[in-house]
Structures are given as structure tokens and as C-alpha cells.
Design an enzyme around this catalytic site. Sequence first.
Site, mmCIF file in Angstrom:
data_model
loop_
_atom_site.group_PDB
_atom_site.id
_atom_site.type_symbol
_atom_site.label_atom_id
_atom_site.label_comp_id
_atom_site.label_asym_id
_atom_site.label_seq_id
_atom_site.Cartn_x
_atom_site.Cartn_y
_atom_site.Cartn_z
ATOM 1 N N LYS A 1 5.022 27.276 1.443
ATOM 2 C CA LYS A 1 6.201 28.402 0.764
ATOM 3 C C LYS A 1 6.117 29.553 1.751
ATOM 4 O O LYS A 1 7.261 30.052 2.180
ATOM 5 C CB LYS A 1 5.554 28.514 -0.637
ATOM 6 N N ARG B 1 3.456 34.265 -6.265
ATOM 7 C CA ARG B 1 3.773 32.851 -6.269
ATOM 8 C C ARG B 1 2.485 32.249 -5.401
ATOM 9 O O ARG B 1 2.227 32.954 -4.309
ATOM 10 C CB ARG B 1 5.313 32.538 -5.596
ATOM 11 N N GLY C 1 3.400 22.082 -9.348
ATOM 12 C CA GLY C 1 2.919 22.364 -10.613
ATOM 13 C C GLY C 1 1.291 22.663 -10.609
ATOM 14 O O GLY C 1 0.949 22.573 -11.832
ATOM 15 N N MET D 1 -0.417 24.935 -9.187
ATOM 16 C CA MET D 1 -1.081 26.342 -9.160
ATOM 17 C C MET D 1 0.008 27.161 -9.795
ATOM 18 O O MET D 1 1.051 26.732 -10.341
ATOM 19 C CB MET D 1 -1.373 26.632 -7.944
ATOM 20 N N ARG E 1 11.588 23.457 1.383
ATOM 21 C CA ARG E 1 10.568 22.446 2.237
ATOM 22 C C ARG E 1 11.336 21.142 2.371
ATOM 23 O O ARG E 1 12.607 21.066 2.011
ATOM 24 C CB ARG E 1 9.672 22.191 1.155
ATOM 25 N N HIS F 1 -7.680 -16.372 -2.673
ATOM 26 C CA HIS F 1 -6.601 -17.660 -2.197
ATOM 27 C C HIS F 1 -5.422 -17.135 -2.586
ATOM 28 O O HIS F 1 -4.406 -17.218 -1.687
ATOM 29 C CB HIS F 1 -7.123 -18.879 -2.855
ATOM 30 N N ARG G 1 -1.648 -22.970 16.099
ATOM 31 C CA ARG G 1 -3.135 -22.875 16.019
ATOM 32 C C ARG G 1 -3.625 -24.454 15.799
ATOM 33 O O ARG G 1 -3.026 -24.934 14.593
ATOM 34 C CB ARG G 1 -3.808 -21.843 15.212
ATOM 35 N N GLU H 1 -12.282 -14.690 18.055
ATOM 36 C CA GLU H 1 -12.617 -14.456 16.563
ATOM 37 C C GLU H 1 -14.128 -14.476 16.264
ATOM 38 O O GLU H 1 -14.882 -14.551 15.004
ATOM 39 C CB GLU H 1 -11.958 -15.023 15.653
ATOM 40 N N SER I 1 -5.961 -14.371 21.537
ATOM 41 C CA SER I 1 -5.351 -13.913 19.986
ATOM 42 C C SER I 1 -6.501 -13.653 19.459
ATOM 43 O O SER I 1 -7.452 -14.383 18.968
ATOM 44 C CB SER I 1 -4.533 -14.896 19.690
ATOM 45 N N ASN J 1 -9.495 -11.094 11.354
ATOM 46 C CA ASN J 1 -10.390 -11.118 9.996
ATOM 47 C C ASN J 1 -11.768 -11.772 10.131
ATOM 48 O O ASN J 1 -12.612 -11.467 9.489
ATOM 49 C CB ASN J 1 -9.385 -12.357 8.986
ATOM 50 N N CYS K 1 -3.703 -11.624 15.442
ATOM 51 C CA CYS K 1 -2.962 -12.168 14.491
ATOM 52 C C CYS K 1 -3.438 -12.019 13.212
ATOM 53 O O CYS K 1 -3.286 -12.709 12.272
ATOM 54 C CB CYS K 1 -2.660 -13.586 15.058
ATOM 55 N N TYR L 1 1.102 -7.787 22.184
ATOM 56 C CA TYR L 1 1.761 -7.992 21.057
ATOM 57 C C TYR L 1 0.884 -8.096 19.872
ATOM 58 O O TYR L 1 -0.311 -7.947 19.800
ATOM 59 C CB TYR L 1 2.393 -9.417 21.158
HETATM 60 P P1 ADP Z 1 6.511 26.337 -8.122
HETATM 61 O O1 ADP Z 1 5.667 26.364 -6.785
HETATM 62 O O2 ADP Z 1 5.901 25.936 -9.022
HETATM 63 O O3 ADP Z 1 8.026 25.818 -7.966
HETATM 64 P P2 ADP Z 1 7.647 29.019 -7.660
HETATM 65 O O4 ADP Z 1 6.605 29.975 -6.922
HETATM 66 O O5 ADP Z 1 8.573 28.533 -6.767
HETATM 67 O O6 ADP Z 1 6.749 28.082 -8.228
HETATM 68 O O7 ADP Z 1 8.218 29.849 -8.606
HETATM 69 C C1 ADP Z 1 8.594 29.333 -9.888
HETATM 70 C C2 ADP Z 1 10.004 29.508 -10.128
HETATM 71 O O8 ADP Z 1 10.348 30.914 -10.220
HETATM 72 C C3 ADP Z 1 10.993 29.020 -9.353
HETATM 73 O O9 ADP Z 1 12.252 28.361 -10.023
HETATM 74 C C4 ADP Z 1 11.532 30.070 -8.216
HETATM 75 O O10 ADP Z 1 12.727 30.023 -7.910
HETATM 76 C C5 ADP Z 1 11.436 31.250 -9.317
HETATM 77 N N1 ADP Z 1 10.862 32.782 -8.778
HETATM 78 C C6 ADP Z 1 10.038 32.787 -7.933
HETATM 79 N N2 ADP Z 1 10.007 34.088 -7.313
HETATM 80 C C7 ADP Z 1 10.910 34.261 -7.682
HETATM 81 C C8 ADP Z 1 11.796 35.777 -7.348
HETATM 82 N N3 ADP Z 1 11.367 36.530 -6.690
HETATM 83 N N4 ADP Z 1 13.051 36.190 -7.883
HETATM 84 C C9 ADP Z 1 13.507 35.191 -8.788
HETATM 85 N N5 ADP Z 1 12.946 33.708 -9.053
HETATM 86 C C10 ADP Z 1 11.723 33.758 -8.358
HETATM 87 MG MG MG Z 2 -9.834 -17.336 11.812
HETATM 88 MG MG MG Z 3 9.177 26.302 -6.301
#
Ligand code: ADP
Ligand code: MG
Ligand code: MG
Length: 924
Positions: free
Chosen positions: A26, A97, A106, A108, A343, A460, A622, A793, A812, A816, A880, A900
Site C-alpha cells: 500500500k 493504515r 482484513g 490488520m 493494487r 486407482h 508403450r 524409470e 522417456s 512416477n 511422461c 518435450y
Molecule cells: P484495508 O487495507 O483494510 O482496505 P485501508 O487502509 O485501505 O484498509 O483503509 C480502510 C478504509 O478507509 C478504506 O476504504 C480507505 O479508503 C479509507 N481510508 C483510509 N485512509 C483514508 C484517508 N486518509 N482519507 C479517507 N479515507 C481513508
Molecule cells: Mg512406470
Molecule cells: Mg484498502
Amino acid sequence: MDAIATKHVFAFEEGDGKDKKLLGGKGANLCEMTQIGLNVPPGFVISTAACLEYLDSAERQLPDGVMDEIRTQMQALEAKTGKGFGNPDEPLLVSVRSGSAMSMPGMMDTILNLGLNSETLQGEIRHSGDPRFGYDAYRRFIQLFGKVALGVPDELFDAEFAAVKQNAEVKEDLGLSASDLEEICGRFLKVVEEHTGKPFPEDPYVQLEIAVKAVFNSWMGKRAVDYRKQFNITQDMANGTAVNVQTMVFGNRGDDSATGVAFTRNPGTGENKLFGEYLVNAQGEDVVAGIRTPNSIDRLAAEMPQMAEELAELRAKLETHYKEIQDFEFTIERGRLFCLQTRNGKMNAQAMVRTSVEMVREGLITKEQALLRIQPELLEQMLFPRLDPSHRADPVAQGLPASPGAAYGIAVFDADRAEQMGKDLGQKVILVREETKPEDIHGFFASQGILTARGGKTSHAAVVARSMGKPCVAGAEGIAVDVARREAYVGDTSFREGDVITIDGTTGKVYLGEIPTVEPDFTNELNVLLGWADGVAKLKVMANSDTPDEARKALKYGAVGIGLARTERMFNDVERLPIVIEMIVADSPEQRQAALDKLLPLQRKDFRELFEVMSPRPVTIRLLDPPIHEFLPDEHQLERDLSELHQLAATTRGMAVLAGSMGLIHASDHARHDVDVMRRMVDPALVEEAIAKKQTMLRKVRALYETNPMLGHRGVRLGITFPEIYQMQIRAILEAAADCSKMGIEVHPQIKVPQVCTVQELLKVKVFVDTIHEEIKQRYGHPVSFKFGTMIEVVRACMRAESLAEEAEFFSFGTNDLTQAAFSFSREDAENKFLPLYNNSGILQDNPFEVLDVKGVGKLMQLAVEWGKSVRPDIHVGICGEHGGHPASIAFCQLAGLDYVSCSGPRVPVARLAAAHAALKDAA
Ligand code: ADP
Ligand code: MG
Ligand code: MG
């Protein structure tokens, strides 16, 4: 420590956008977006290095100087925004952030609106002229900070929030007035004080330091640690989290404000059109939390036309710069558009393929980039039927994903019934067995998919289903199969023969009832992409196909030949098995020859069909490989049959005695008649004949018994002890080829000898080949062009590669068997008994039967290739085994100098892309 302290904090203008390890994904992207001129709210990144030092320190202290660096950066932010951190007149608010090198959605935490306190709140309200907005921002901050930084349980806040909402008699959060929200803030502050024993911190810098530490701590939180374990994220890939401190912008400043998330192209289809959702008058987290239902991004043009235009520009800039589909967050504050995160977008296979091809056509990326951005394994999604993604059913059992694809059909519990229902009555059938045996093969042909209660990924059922490209769930131990009652029990429910079930061999899940499936689509774009792959690949991709049907499929998937056709599958056909058995139990060479004479035309036809389908491509056949007793019935079954026949014989003798006694007892005519009928019902001679046959069979089964059949009488050893069998097969191959040539069909047969360990074996078979070829040449008036080669083999074959190359035109690798031989692991036993422990405890990193063991087995291969080529430089070398379809193994095959790889038909596209990757990475 050094006198010059390391720099730990970087403004978005100065951070290196490529250094995700140091700045997190990020943070690096926020820097890069800032530097290419996108409208990013100003801010700075505290590095992952600071995080690691912090986590390592005894007292969890921020590294020396970091707080000073932060203060310097905050002053710069104040200068840029014209606001002051903690300044009651015009307060600067920031978000804090998290973000590591790998995205961990989700896992951290993020804190918004930091910098608010009782004084700055009033300033914010004066400044915005909007008390409702001020209190809303404040209550969000108290809750987030309380939860993330101070460890106050969410429920305590939620309860207060709900209470105020109830008193105010409103349903939606938006219905709360400024004074409702003010009350909520008051209650939240009290919650924090009661829970922590301290008042909520007022000093913004104290808030900031606590928040930074909290985000650092979340890296070692249970949630994040479990996630990294689950997805195999190693320290090498991501070590520590960075912290991003960023000026707040507000999407909740009224109807000219909004927030949303979007993909630059549709991640489900790849369509080149902005895809996403937004909410008017909301903060970012509201979209994710699902508090209100967001609008489709398509509506923005009508609601805020100017913003829609700017968003289109942002989209174009992101793609032109990143040359990849972006998944981004944006916020509109009073008519100004900000980009808050971007991203690379995660997409399904279809979208990946389509966007790859289209981006090349748009001149955005090169063909090489288009190939490299797709993981070969991902293509599997497009090659097998899938469960309709909108289905909502819960699985009743979980087995091993043994052969990919999904299918539904009526459950049937034995192979004969499967054939009856599936082939004769044309129903969709799922064959359900405890485990399967070679004699179930006709049931496989008639079924949509296979489900077994026992056995692993190499059982099998799994191996045969994969080779046929049919879905299979194996080892679903929650299912108990009762064949006699034609019923299976799962937990406290059951299903009977005729009930519809659905299996998903890609996930191993089993469902009751019918779940619709989505057919794979070999799209135009996929063909284009794979065409590019073939253009750069050095390894050729062939298929393991045993039947003309499979060969046709393999061609469709782009195989350039057949690298392995197993002849035992042809022997196992229901109509042929009796002849094969006749051949095995024959007492004299003449009797054996008579049976082989019946098999010859059948095999010739098999081969001719394969040649015709594949013409003019090479077809590698074979010679018979498995131990011959595999074609005979089970010993215990024979014993049971015999004991029943003996009882029947005794009964028929008893009937004869009874009939003879009829004169002595004064029986009625009626009774005499009955006894007579019964006597004639079973002919004692017939029973005796059946007994004799079964006894011969039993004697043969016992005579052929082997303690260790996989290391026993099989492959070329069989070909030498029963020369008639290999001679028949060689004749069938060469005659089929000669017939084809006569019809003007170009053919390139290759005869492959299994299990060879010394050149003497090859020489023996070579004599058969030369003699038969000579005779056919005379008869047809022209020679047949063919190649003669060997499987590698057996460990000794690798060691004797120089000598084998004198006779073999190709090698070849059967990886396995070679893996079994190199490890001295019997595969079934290893996988069922100790391999899981070996893998879990790190004694072996992977299952060598799935991932080619490059260090050991690979070394043997490299030696054999080197020695083979030293004798015959143009020797053709391939693989193979099942590894031939696995991308990492394919990369190794390229390094080892193979020509191959050969794999099951449906994996051919995966292998083609993997071969291209291998070539591109090798060249780099
Ligand atoms: P996550 O990685 O869980 O998406 P984020 O760090 O992106 O967490 O932030 C969570 C939410 O808060 C996101 O929707 C992001 O756009 C919003 N947010 C983060 N920083 C700011 C900021 N400086 N101003 C406005 N919204 C923010
Ligand atoms: Mg064999
Ligand atoms: Mg985000």
C-alpha cells in the site's frame, strides 16, 4: 548503533514505489501514485524495518529517532495542507493504515480521523459548519482507536450505539441527528475510560504514537499469523507491516461527496470497462462493511458527470502506468476526486486471459508480459466444468480433490450398474465405490464422475479418472458405502441408488442433489494466448492418451503428439479381458498363441485409429507394463466362488442319489416329476467344468502371486519371459503403421519399452522388432519408419544411460516409478502412512510424487540426459510421468535440457503456458 541513524520514515514524494518489502504494498503504491501526479492525499510511510525493530525490542519501543522523524513529517503535512495537527482552529486529521509486502485483506487494522479531541472537534465543526459531520467523524475515531489501539471490545461500543439509535427511534445510521451523535461520542468516551481505567488520550501525538505501535503489533496478532500460515506467506515474501499516515479526506461531507472501490476492468469477464461501486455521502469503510447497498459505478455518470469523467481519466492513468488491471479506492470530497489505494486486481482465469490478449492488442504490454502475468495453474479453471458459482448448497462430505472438474448424476454403487444406467439407458451417473479396481473400468467410461470413500490422490480411482479427464473425489471418509443395500451413509443422512449427487473434483466437496455446472470454454482468446506461448516455448508438449477419443481431445488442447499411450488400458476392455485371461492361463505356447491371434487384430485396430487421429504427429506406444496378474480375478473371490461351486456339486450329486432312491420310497408321480425337474436344472457336468476352470485360474493366480508386484514381474521382464506378448504388440504397431502408409496417412510410431535396466533387455526386444519389421517390409513392399526407445524409470537405467543410448533413439522419463525407485518409497504406502508427517514436520518439503524432486530424482535425470547425449547427440528426451503437467517440474525439464513433456490431455494447455514461462525465465 551507528552515529547516522537509518531513515525509517518516507514522505509519499520520496519513497521508492518499487520497494514493497520496505514500504509495504500500500505504501509503495501511495508513493508511486503521488510521484506520477495522481491526486493522493499527502502523507508518509513508516517502514517495515521500523516495525521489525520495534517488535524485536525488549519493551516494544519504537526505534530511536522514529518519533522525531514522524514529527518532521507531520510538520511537512501541516505546511502542505495549511492545517495544524492538534490546532483547534483548523485541525489536521490523519488516517493510520497498515500494509505489508503481501496483501492480507482484513488482517490488520486502520484508524481514521486521528487528531480529533474535545478541542479539535469544535474546530472541525466550526470549520465545516456541520456539527453532524463533526460528531460522526469523532464517534468513528473513538470506536476505531478504542478497538484497535486500546483493545476495547467492539460490542461495548455497538451496544451504546444501538441504545441511542433506539431512543431516537431511527432505523438507519443516516437518520441520527447531530445531538444523537454527540450523545454517542459521550457514551463512547465513557466506555473507553471504564474499560481501560484511563481517560481517552487527548494529545494528538500521543494518539499517533499509540496508533503506530498498535498497527505494528497487529503484524504478530493471531489473525495475521494464522493468515500467513494458511496462505504460506513466508518471511521472504513479507516481513513486518509498514504504517501509512495520510491526511484525511471525507466522502461524508454531503451529497457532493462519495467513496468507492473499482477495478479498471471487469474482474469476472475481463471486459474493458470500469467496474465498481460507490456510496454517496459515506466514508470508505461503509462500502466494505455493507451498511448501505452501494450503487453500481455505471450510475456515477448521471449523478456526478464531472466526477465520472475524472474517474475515467484516473483509470486510464493507472493502467498506462502499472500496465496491469488495478483494484483501487477513491473518495470524492466536495467535488474533488482523490485516489487512496491501488493494487493489481485479482481476476478469474477467463478475465486474465481476455485482458492479456486485449492489452497486447492495445499496445499496453508485450506478448511476453501477457504470458508471464498468468499463472499456468490458473488455466485449469477454464478447462474443466465448474459448479455454477451462484449455488448456495453446503457440502455433505469432504474428500480429496483427486481429479478436477465438477459433475452431477445419479449415484450408482457398482460398475455394471453404472454401465447399464449410463451407457444403455443414457443417464448421468456418478460411480460411488469404497475404492475402485481395474475391473471397474467399464463403470468409469459410463460415468460422469467417480466418488470413493477410501484411497488417496494416487489411488486407482484418482489415476484413472485423471487420465480420462473425469472429475473424481477420492477418500471421502465421511461416506460409508453399503454396496449390497445400494445405499451410502453420510453423517446422519444417506443416499440410495438413483438419488442425484454432485461432486467437485477441484475442491473435493460432495453435495446431495443436483448443482448446475458451468461448461469450460476454450475461448478464442485462450487459443491466441497459447499460440503465443508455443511461439516462445522451447519444450514441446505432448499428451498421455490411450484411446482415439482422448487423442482427439488432446489435439484440441494443442498437443503436438502422444508421448505415452498405455496399452494395458486396451487390454482391460470388457470384451477383451476374457481373451487376455485365456492368454495368461494358457498351458502351452500354442494355446497362448491362439489367444494372442485373437488380440492381434484388435490391437492393430487400436493403433491404426490412434495413428489416424494424430497423423502426421508422433505417437509413442508403450509395450505392456503392469504385472500380468493384474488382469486376473481376485484370489479370495475365486476361493469363495469355488467353495460355492463345490456346495452346488454336492447338491447336484445329492439330487442324483435322491432320484435313484425314488423307487424305494413310495413317492407320488407328482413328487417323482419334481425331483426329475430339479435334477435336470443343474447339469453336474457343467458344474464340474466350471470348477475345473476356476481351479486352473486359482492355480495361475497363486503361481503369479508376487510379494512386491511393482518391483516384480512386469514391463520388459514380462516381454522377455512371455515373448509372444511383446511380439504381438510390436506386430500390431508396425502393421497398423504400414496399413496407414498404404492409405496415404503419414504416421510416426514410436515403440517404447518400459522398466528397462540394462541394454541387454533392449537388445532382446530390438531383435523382435527388427525381425517383425523385416517380414512386414517384405509383405508390404516398403519399410515402415518408426523410432525405438526406452522408458527411464529405474535408477540403474539412469546410471547406464550411455549404454542404453546406443540402442535407444529416445528416452522417456517415467518419473512416477523413478521417484519410487529413487526414494525406495512405495507410493501408496508412503502417501497413506508417513509422507504427511514428513511434509508437516519439514523432513520433506513436498510430496515428491506431486512435485518433482529436483535435488534427487532431477539429478538422476540430468545425469542420464548428459550421458545419453554424449553417445547420441540428437537423442530425443522427454518426461511422461504425472510431473510432466506441473509448472515447477516443467521449468526444471527445460533446465535439464529435455525436448518435450507429456501429460494428460486436459493439462496440455497448462503445460504449454508453463513451457513458455520456463523459456522466458531461462532466457532472462
Ligand atoms: P484495508 O487495507 O483494510 O482496505 P485501508 O487502509 O485501505 O484498509 O483503509 C480502510 C478504509 O478507509 C478504506 O476504504 C480507505 O479508503 C479509507 N481510508 C483510509 N485512509 C483514508 C484517508 N486518509 N482519507 C479517507 N479515507 C481513508
Ligand atoms: Mg512406470
Ligand atoms: Mg484498502
